[in-house]
Design an enzyme around this catalytic site. Structure first.
Site: not given
Ligand SMILES: Cc1cc2nc3c(=O)[nH]c(=O)nc-3n(C[C@H](O)[C@H](O)[C@H](O)COP(=O)(O)OP(=O)(O)OC[C@H]3O[C@@H](n4cnc5c(N)ncnc54)[C@H](O)[C@@H]3O)c2cc1C
Length: 388
Positions: A131, A156, A341, A364
């Site tokens: 994030s 990715i 079911g 995203e």
């Molecule tokens: C199958 C898949 C495909 C993807 N494809 C791409 C891609 O093509 N390119 C790319 O660059 N990325 C990609 N992503 C990455 C995706 O965009 C990230 O997983 C997403 O942005 C969340 O980041 P994180 O998983 O590190 O979660 P974190 O940022 O660690 O978040 C964990 C939790 O904490 C919450 N949180 C974090 N910060 C805050 C805050 N300030 N306030 C309140 N809550 C918060 C989040 O909402 C979440 O619930 C993909 C992810 C998946 C799973």
């Protein structure tokens, strides 16, 4: 904006037929084999699906935002794997180039992305930077006519099959924020680039996702997007701003499909001597699904038209993505419930959609990150000074 209403209407009709006749019948096979077969990829390419958003001068269809969301709502009424296969080319994988690439960069890469000859990926997320994407640690230091990249990207989409990556890396180590980040176009066979094993995921079988590693990966300076250092995060935000409206539309198609399948089921199945559809508690769930789908459609179309008109849609893009992805999750949950079911059994397909659409609320920008964006923009618009 729809450029030519009559021909676009015909295009949507033909897309609808293609989805129903060619893609829907292959859904089980794609889930079983965990990949989209080449034959179908070629057919999708022949339908210009890889080039929806790429400008016509580079071989794409050059769709406006309104056209793109309408096409997305049709294309996504089948397994998510299909649109994920083309989606990086017609979304995050090409958009950095379209928005900020130099003419030479566009001429070099966009035509092959538009035809689907090559597949693109967008590499922003890292193990320590999700994030908070500005915390990314991948570095790119200048060495003569090249930049040398080191670091790891995770999650990715399409990385296992991608030919071209738009990679965000830090070029200014003294600037730990967004201004120190630049975007690079990195070809797959560049020495020092390696791709991890595809993850085992909850859903979206057939859509490969993996890590990407850069180890002294030498990229020509000519591949710095737009030739500008320190502009990479702005490029990434431009990409995501547009993509969030697109993704919101891609949440609507699966919701329509699940709703239609659930209606067919409740019309056909009897309990207590009556078709399920005659029960008012079932009707309430149908009404909630239909209302939310229509609300999402209206929101996404309005925002797409605003973007086409050149308005700043940063907050509305977040509202679209937040509402539509959450809406799709709620529709999936109700549809599983209406099937009873059978909603839990793989042969009926609903459980696959239920798992597939769960991702929409995570990538995203998670729902929480969009809530923050929406709240902050609202407070700012009302003249309040918002803290961090
Ligand atoms: C199958 C898949 C495909 C993807 N494809 C791409 C891609 O093509 N390119 C790319 O660059 N990325 C990609 N992503 C990455 C995706 O965009 C990230 O997983 C997403 O942005 C969340 O980041 P994180 O998983 O590190 O979660 P974190 O940022 O660690 O978040 C964990 C939790 O904490 C919450 N949180 C974090 N910060 C805050 C805050 N300030 N306030 C309140 N809550 C918060 C989040 O909402 C979440 O619930 C993909 C992810 C998946 C799973």
């Amino acid at each position: 904006m729809i450029r030519d209403k009559e021909s676009f209407h015909q295009f949507l009709e033909s897309l609808r037929s293609f989805v129903r006749e060619r893609l829907v019948p292959s859904e089980d096979r794609i889930a079983r084999e965990n990949s989209v077969p080449d034959q179908l990829v070629e057919e999708m390419a022949a339908q210009h699906m890889f080039g929806y958003s790429i400008p016509e001068e580079y071989g794409g269809l050059g769709m406006t935002m309104e056209e793109l969301v309408l096409a997305a709502m049709e294309l996504s009424q089948c397994s998510v794997a299909f649109r994920a296969r083309v989606g990086t080319n017609t979304g995050i994988g090409s958009e950095g180039l379209v928005a900020d690439g130099t003419v030479e960069q566009k001429q070099r890469y966009l035509p092959d992305l538009a035809t689907g000859k090559k597949t693109a990926s967008f590499a922003l997320t890292e193990p320590e930077a999700g994030s908070d994407a500005t915390a990314l640690r991948t570095t790119a230091h200048r060495d003569g006519k090249d930049f040398v990249l080191n670091g790891t990207k995770c999650f990715i989409t399409n990385a296992p099959i991608a030919d071209l990556f738009t990679v965000m890396a830090r070029t200014d180590l003294d600037n730990p924020g967004a201004g120190g980040i630049s975007a690079f176009l990195v070809e797959r066979d560049t020495p020092g680039l390696s791709v991890g094993k595809p993850y085992d995921k909850m859903g979206q079988a057939g859509s490969p996702v993996s890590e990407v590693h850069f180890e002294n990966c030498r990229v020509p300076a000519a591949n710095l997007v737009g030739g500008l250092e320190g502009h990479g995060f702005k490029t990434a935000m431009k990409v995501l701003n547009k993509q969030r409206i697109h993704l919101a539309a891609l949440c609507i198609g699966p919701a329509i499909r699940m709703f239609n399948d659930a209606m067919a089921f409740v019309a056909g199945r009897k309990q207590f001597g009556e078709p399920l559809m005659n029960f008012q508690l079932i009707q309430a769930m149908l009404a909630e699904c239909q209302t939310e789908i229509q609300a999402s459609k209206a929101l996404v179309l309005q925002t797409a038209r605003q973007r086409d008109a050149g308005e700043d849609v940063t907050m509305n893009a977040s509202i679209c993505k937040y509402f539509s992805s959450e809406m799709c999750g709620r529709v999936a949950d109700r549809c599983v419930q209406m099937l009873g079911g059978y909603g839990y059994i793989a042969d009926y397909g609903m459980e696959r959609f239920y798992r597939d659409v769960r991702l929409f609320r995570l990538y995203e920008g998670t729902s929480q990150i969009h809530q923050l964006t929406i709240a902050r923009h609202s407070l700012k618009q009302a003249g309040y000074r918002v803290g961090k």
